[in-house]
Design a protein around this motif. Sequence first.
Motif, PDB file in Angstrom:
ATOM      1  N   ALA A  37      -3.925  -0.478   5.879  1.00  0.00           N
ATOM      2  CA  ALA A  37      -4.352   0.748   5.195  1.00  0.00           C
ATOM      3  C   ALA A  37      -4.420   1.921   6.177  1.00  0.00           C
ATOM      4  O   ALA A  37      -3.976   3.032   5.866  1.00  0.00           O
ATOM      5  CB  ALA A  37      -5.703   0.542   4.527  1.00  0.00           C
ATOM      6  N   LEU A  81       0.827  -1.212   0.000  1.00  0.00           N
ATOM      7  CA  LEU A  81       0.000   0.000   0.000  1.00  0.00           C
ATOM      8  C   LEU A  81       0.862   1.263   0.000  1.00  0.00           C
ATOM      9  O   LEU A  81       0.534   2.242  -0.669  1.00  0.00           O
ATOM     10  CB  LEU A  81      -0.932  -0.006   1.217  1.00  0.00           C
ATOM     11  CG  LEU A  81      -2.004  -1.102   1.218  1.00  0.00           C
ATOM     12  CD1 LEU A  81      -2.751  -1.125   2.540  1.00  0.00           C
ATOM     13  CD2 LEU A  81      -2.978  -0.909   0.061  1.00  0.00           C
ATOM     14  N   ALA A  97      -6.453  -0.158  -1.146  1.00  0.00           N
ATOM     15  CA  ALA A  97      -6.934  -0.996  -0.050  1.00  0.00           C
ATOM     16  C   ALA A  97      -8.394  -1.393  -0.265  1.00  0.00           C
ATOM     17  O   ALA A  97      -8.777  -2.545  -0.016  1.00  0.00           O
ATOM     18  CB  ALA A  97      -6.781  -0.265   1.282  1.00  0.00           C
ATOM     19  N   THR A 133      -5.660  -6.067   5.851  1.00  0.00           N
ATOM     20  CA  THR A 133      -5.653  -5.002   4.845  1.00  0.00           C
ATOM     21  C   THR A 133      -6.193  -3.710   5.446  1.00  0.00           C
ATOM     22  O   THR A 133      -5.638  -2.621   5.223  1.00  0.00           O
ATOM     23  CB  THR A 133      -6.499  -5.408   3.620  1.00  0.00           C
ATOM     24  OG1 THR A 133      -5.922  -6.568   3.009  1.00  0.00           O
ATOM     25  CG2 THR A 133      -6.550  -4.287   2.593  1.00  0.00           C
ATOM     26  N   GLU A 170      -2.082   5.130   5.667  1.00  0.00           N
ATOM     27  CA  GLU A 170      -2.675   6.464   5.488  1.00  0.00           C
ATOM     28  C   GLU A 170      -2.182   7.411   6.574  1.00  0.00           C
ATOM     29  O   GLU A 170      -1.893   8.580   6.306  1.00  0.00           O
ATOM     30  CB  GLU A 170      -4.195   6.368   5.509  1.00  0.00           C
ATOM     31  CG  GLU A 170      -4.793   5.725   4.272  1.00  0.00           C
ATOM     32  CD  GLU A 170      -6.301   5.621   4.338  1.00  0.00           C
ATOM     33  OE1 GLU A 170      -6.948   6.579   4.792  1.00  0.00           O
ATOM     34  OE2 GLU A 170      -6.841   4.582   3.939  1.00  0.00           O
ATOM     35  N   ILE A 220      -3.622   5.084  -1.522  1.00  0.00           N
ATOM     36  CA  ILE A 220      -3.601   4.037  -0.499  1.00  0.00           C
ATOM     37  C   ILE A 220      -5.024   3.568  -0.207  1.00  0.00           C
ATOM     38  O   ILE A 220      -5.310   2.361  -0.169  1.00  0.00           O
ATOM     39  CB  ILE A 220      -2.917   4.536   0.786  1.00  0.00           C
ATOM     40  CG1 ILE A 220      -1.414   4.725   0.541  1.00  0.00           C
ATOM     41  CG2 ILE A 220      -3.151   3.572   1.947  1.00  0.00           C
ATOM     42  CD1 ILE A 220      -0.698   5.463   1.648  1.00  0.00           C
ATOM     43  N   HIS A 221      -5.920   4.521  -0.012  1.00  0.00           N
ATOM     44  CA  HIS A 221      -7.321   4.178   0.292  1.00  0.00           C
ATOM     45  C   HIS A 221      -7.959   3.411  -0.864  1.00  0.00           C
ATOM     46  O   HIS A 221      -8.643   2.401  -0.656  1.00  0.00           O
ATOM     47  CB  HIS A 221      -8.109   5.456   0.575  1.00  0.00           C
ATOM     48  CG  HIS A 221      -9.555   5.207   0.881  1.00  0.00           C
ATOM     49  ND1 HIS A 221      -9.981   4.760   2.110  1.00  0.00           N
ATOM     50  CD2 HIS A 221     -10.670   5.314   0.101  1.00  0.00           C
ATOM     51  CE1 HIS A 221     -11.299   4.604   2.083  1.00  0.00           C
ATOM     52  NE2 HIS A 221     -11.737   4.931   0.887  1.00  0.00           N
TER      53      HIS A 221
END
Length: 202
Positions: A139, A17, A41, A135, A143, A37-38
């Motif tokens: 994440a 990520l 994920a 995950t 973040e 990243i969001h």
Amino acid sequence: MADDYGDDSGQRLYDLLVRAGSMAAQRSGLAASEVAIHDTASRLEAALAGMRNQLGLPEAEAQGKGSPTYAKLDVRELAQVEGFAELKGIIHSDLEARGVGNGFVDGEDGRTHLVFKVEDAPRVAECLDRLIEETKTAAARAERDARGRGARERDSKRDRDGEPLEDRSRRAREASAAIRGGTERHREDERVPAPRREERSK
């Protein structure tokens, strides 16, 4: 660290990520890192959940005579997630660590499937559920770290005294203008003739 998650898969998911966020930051700036990243994920969670939902069929087939020895899960959604090769390695290693023999096989139709023994379906389900949770955790951490990097990047634009570069630039412009103004006045003074010696002696 891997210890934060209890094993290696959580750290590998985090690294994947972070790479997605770093590439997005290089392309579009730091603000894009968190978004990437969001997004990655979310797509990964959906792909793992899709694989998990397929497990009902092999388990049902196993109840009757002549049921297949092996089950396969279509991983087409997972293949659309950036870092597919790494994800296959994570899933394979996680299943192997739990005693589940498995492999990713490319079919004649061009699709890739995760293959394992039908009897191992419950453990495959547990593994996928765990990876979904990992995950989410990875994440959240990635973040948070991306926000921290963004804050540090903004702070690096300040000088040692903590003064923003914008303020330093403004002060430099004002000082420059003041120097230019002083120089102009000095030149005007030089143009005014000095009083003659006789006048000064009176």
